[in-house]
Design a protein around this motif. Structure first.
Motif, PDB file in Angstrom:
ATOM      1  N   CYS A 237       0.863  -1.182   0.000  1.00  0.00           N
ATOM      2  CA  CYS A 237       0.000   0.000   0.000  1.00  0.00           C
ATOM      3  C   CYS A 237       0.897   1.229   0.000  1.00  0.00           C
ATOM      4  O   CYS A 237       1.509   1.566   1.010  1.00  0.00           O
ATOM      5  CB  CYS A 237      -0.918  -0.018   1.226  1.00  0.00           C
ATOM      6  N   LEU A 357      -9.729   7.971   4.658  1.00  0.00           N
ATOM      7  CA  LEU A 357      -9.611   6.576   5.095  1.00  0.00           C
ATOM      8  C   LEU A 357     -10.818   6.154   5.938  1.00  0.00           C
ATOM      9  O   LEU A 357     -10.664   5.597   7.026  1.00  0.00           O
ATOM     10  CB  LEU A 357      -8.317   6.391   5.893  1.00  0.00           C
ATOM     11  N   LEU A 359     -13.778   3.972   7.444  1.00  0.00           N
ATOM     12  CA  LEU A 359     -14.051   2.532   7.545  1.00  0.00           C
ATOM     13  C   LEU A 359     -15.287   2.233   6.712  1.00  0.00           C
ATOM     14  O   LEU A 359     -16.316   2.887   6.832  1.00  0.00           O
ATOM     15  CB  LEU A 359     -14.263   2.134   9.000  1.00  0.00           C
ATOM     16  N   ARG A 362     -16.601  -4.274   2.735  1.00  0.00           N
ATOM     17  CA  ARG A 362     -15.839  -4.876   1.633  1.00  0.00           C
ATOM     18  C   ARG A 362     -16.544  -4.672   0.295  1.00  0.00           C
ATOM     19  O   ARG A 362     -15.900  -4.605  -0.755  1.00  0.00           O
ATOM     20  CB  ARG A 362     -15.664  -6.373   1.941  1.00  0.00           C
ATOM     21  N   THR A 388      -9.813   3.887   1.151  1.00  0.00           N
ATOM     22  CA  THR A 388     -10.291   2.566   1.572  1.00  0.00           C
ATOM     23  C   THR A 388     -11.312   2.001   0.590  1.00  0.00           C
ATOM     24  O   THR A 388     -11.328   0.787   0.341  1.00  0.00           O
ATOM     25  CB  THR A 388     -10.897   2.649   2.978  1.00  0.00           C
ATOM     26  N   ARG A 389     -12.172   2.841   0.020  1.00  0.00           N
ATOM     27  CA  ARG A 389     -13.132   2.332  -0.969  1.00  0.00           C
ATOM     28  C   ARG A 389     -12.415   1.926  -2.260  1.00  0.00           C
ATOM     29  O   ARG A 389     -12.800   0.933  -2.895  1.00  0.00           O
ATOM     30  CB  ARG A 389     -14.226   3.367  -1.242  1.00  0.00           C
ATOM     31  N   LEU A 391      -9.433   0.752  -2.301  1.00  0.00           N
ATOM     32  CA  LEU A 391      -8.766  -0.504  -1.937  1.00  0.00           C
ATOM     33  C   LEU A 391      -9.739  -1.668  -2.024  1.00  0.00           C
ATOM     34  O   LEU A 391      -9.384  -2.745  -2.527  1.00  0.00           O
ATOM     35  CB  LEU A 391      -8.188  -0.390  -0.521  1.00  0.00           C
ATOM     36  N   GLN A 425      -5.715   2.704  10.555  1.00  0.00           N
ATOM     37  CA  GLN A 425      -7.041   2.791   9.951  1.00  0.00           C
ATOM     38  C   GLN A 425      -7.187   1.793   8.807  1.00  0.00           C
ATOM     39  O   GLN A 425      -8.213   1.117   8.678  1.00  0.00           O
ATOM     40  CB  GLN A 425      -7.293   4.214   9.459  1.00  0.00           C
ATOM     41  N   ILE A 426      -6.143   1.662   7.972  1.00  0.00           N
ATOM     42  CA  ILE A 426      -6.195   0.692   6.871  1.00  0.00           C
ATOM     43  C   ILE A 426      -6.182  -0.737   7.411  1.00  0.00           C
ATOM     44  O   ILE A 426      -6.913  -1.613   6.924  1.00  0.00           O
ATOM     45  CB  ILE A 426      -5.029   0.934   5.900  1.00  0.00           C
ATOM     46  N   ALA A 429      -9.622  -1.616   8.597  1.00  0.00           N
ATOM     47  CA  ALA A 429     -10.516  -1.921   7.478  1.00  0.00           C
ATOM     48  C   ALA A 429     -10.241  -3.320   6.930  1.00  0.00           C
ATOM     49  O   ALA A 429     -11.176  -4.096   6.679  1.00  0.00           O
ATOM     50  CB  ALA A 429     -10.348  -0.880   6.382  1.00  0.00           C
TER      51      ALA A 429
END
Length: 606
Positions: A237, A357, A359, A362, A388-389, A391, A425-426, A429
């Motif tokens: 990442c 970032l 939360l 999936r 995050t979205r 990812l 944070q990552i 998630a």
């Protein structure tokens, strides 16, 4: 040419650039053997000092902004510009003279990247009439690379008499230059063009996430079993100043040796520290407006640059709780006064964590927002800044290939990831998405310097010293060739599929079809059909498939005009090169003269 003495890795970053190097005759890959170049640069007007990082900023001041003699460097008494630390600091005060994020402009398909449009001026709109005192994105990138080359030659190749020793000059070493994994073919070509403009005639491009992983290899050497186990799927990442890159690397045990295979690469995401700096700038501008002070566009640009410096300090120094952010005022006085406000840690963490970032589930995907029909020109930032979205969407695409896409470990890289808050944070998630439990963070080398170190490490691996990450092609690739047969009214000549890249072919390798001759039409518009197959795993390079529709699928079509006399038909042979950054280069080599024509496409794009 003499054998290179050094392998050099260059990280041409959006925010900072770095150079690492290792003697070419090194026989073991260890972190201690990879050294960093301390880069001489202006740190204040007329003051030169060496730093491990060169801020990727170019300042184009007038004589009124900075006296010309104050820009002098040891190798150039009158460069006319500043690159590095002083450029960044003075540029916060005169942002209309500062070029920032040149690397991000290299991949902006909405502008002419060879036109002199930087520093970007919304009022002028990058018009040709407003190009005085400007550079193109390619020229700005070349200015940074030229500074790195001349700094190397000054430090590493200078003779006692002050002359550059050719056998030690950077341009005569093995140079590996990193780019985002998701750079499109044009951006990669422009990066190479910038290197050539900077006096580096031959460079090898390498993906930044792969380079970060090579730095991890050098950091751990033979102790990898203490950190990883066969079966691990590692997410790299990489969130830097201008881009976000994701890659997945599969770990296996090959008869007691570490075996690595890169199995997925993400799309190009123009999200990074630049977006975060702008977010903070707008938040502080609203704060000032509530107090009765409104900033114009010139002041907003300065505030944006100042927020970058404040953010970097707040996120890297845990004891700091607030920092003053200052921007020059407008007025009749010499300086016009200054406007100051505070950026607090709480504000920075809240805005950046929740905005970039959040939360999410999936199944969440980047949100498409309604765009204005007309908007200002500039960098093409992502509509949804939620990393995050993006990812989650990347992992979903990786799973579509039939492989597991549930990471067991994460290797973080990039300046943004220096923040423990963002890394956690990552990880939180990923834990929520993981079917098997906790996803762990593996120790990296250095968030700012790992990519340069890893590029040097890769150079060793390429010559056989150390472990190499495999990334064999996941399908066989073909090009359509028209059959040689008499014309039939109403029936086009049938197309055969010629295999130009076999299934599993390693990146960085070359193959040739030298025993067959083809004809190439130049000087007029022609069409090339590129095809692929995930099932025909036995086809070797040069295999011709006549009845291919059921097992081979069209991928893309390239319409182009190749240089030459209109309508001329030439006999050619074919050469294929699979690059380290995921493109296929198909070269048509003339049999009658020295000419060569390149066709290129990205095998990772869908």
């Amino acid at each position: 040419m003499n054998t290179p003495r050094y392998i050099i890795g260059i990280d041409l970053g959006t925010t900072n650039s770095a150079v690492a190097y290792v003697p070419a005759d090194t026989d073991r890959v260890e972190e201690a053997s990879i050294r960093l170049l301390e880069i001489p640069q202006l740190v204040d007007a007329g003051v030169v000092a060496s730093r491990p990082l060169l801020p990727s900023f170019v300042l184009l001041p007038t004589a009124q902004d900075v006296p010309r003699d104050a820009l002098a460097l040891p190798w150039d008494p009158n460069p006319g510009m500043a690159v590095g630390e002083f450029a960044r600091r003075r540029g916060e005060e005169i942002p209309h003279r500062l070029i920032a994020s040149a690397k991000s402009w290299l991949c902006n398909t909405l502008v002419d990247r060879k036109a002199r449009i930087l520093p970007w001026d919304e009022a002028a709109g990058g018009s040709p009439s407003a190009t005085e005192g400007k550079m193109s994105p390619v020229e700005a990138s070349a200015a940074i690379l030229r500074h790195l080359r001349l700094a190397w030659n000054h430090v590493m190749a200078r003779s006692p008499s002050g002359e550059t020793q050719a056998h030690l000059a950077m341009e005569n070493q093995a140079v590996f230059l990193t780019v985002p994994a998701s750079f499109d073919p044009v951006a990669r070509e422009l990066t190479v063009a910038a290197a050539q403009m900077a006096g580096l005639p031959k460079v090898t491009l390498l993906e930044e996430p792969q380079a970060a992983f090579y730095a991890w290899i050098a950091h751990h050497a033979e102790r990898w079993r203490e950190v990883m186990a066969p079966g691990d799927l590692v997410l790299v990442c990489d969130v830097g100043g201008g881009t976000t890159d994701f890659s997945l690397i599969q770990v296996a045990d090959d008869q007691g040796r570490l075996s690595l295979e890169r199995v997925a690469v993400g799309n190009h995401l123009l999200i990074g520290g630049t977006n975060m700096d702008l977010t903070l700038a707008y938040a502080l501008a609203r704060q000032l407006a509530e107090g009765g002070t409104r900033l114009d566009s010139w002041q907003m640009n300065g505030l944006w640059q100042s927020c970058r410096t404040a953010k970097e300090r707040l996120l890297s120094e845990p004891d700091l709780q607030r920092l003053p952010v200052t921007v020059l005022g407008r007025g009749s006085r010499l300086i016009g006064g200054t406007i100051s406000t505070d950026l607090t840690r709480e504000t920075a963490e809240h805005l950046l964590r929740d905005g970039f970032l959040p939360l999410c589930d999936r199944e969440d995907r980047p949100q498409a927002t309604k765009r204005a029909g007309i908007q200002e020109f500039g960098l093409a930032f992502e509509a949804d800044p939620a990393i995050t979205r993006h990812l989650a969407a990347f992992l979903d695409r990786a799973a579509a290939d039939g492989r597991s896409a549930a990471p067991t470990a994460v290797l973080f890289n990039g300046g943004v990831m220096k923040s423990a808050l963002f890394r956690q944070q990552i990880l939180t998630a990923l834990d929520r998405w993981s079917p098997s439990g906790t996803v762990r963070e593996i120790d990296g080398a250095d968030f700012d310097l790992a990519v340069a170190r890893g590029a040097a490490c890769y150079g060793l691996a390429k010559q056989g010293t150390g472990i190499r990450i495999r990334g064999g092609l996941g399908r066989a690739y073909y090009i359509g060739i028209a059959a040689a047969m008499p014309a039939v009214p109403g029936l086009p000549a049938p197309t055969k599929a010629l295999c130009v890249a076999a299934f599993g072919m390693e990146e960085g390798t070359t193959a040739a079809i030298a025993d067959r001759e083809f004809v190439l039409r130049v000087g007029e518009p022609v069409v090339f059909d590129f095809l692929g197959s995930t099932t025909r795993k036995a086809d070797a390079v040069g295999t011709v498939v006549e009845d291919w529709e059921e097992q081979i699928q069209p991928i893309t079509t390239l319409e182009t005009t190749l240089d030459g006399e209109p309508g001329q038909i030439l006999p050619v042979t074919l050469e294929l090169h699979v690059t380290e950054v995921g493109t296929l280069e198909l070269w048509c080599v003339s049999k009658v003269d020295e000419r060569r024509w390149k066709l290129e496409w990205n095998v990772r794009e869908r």
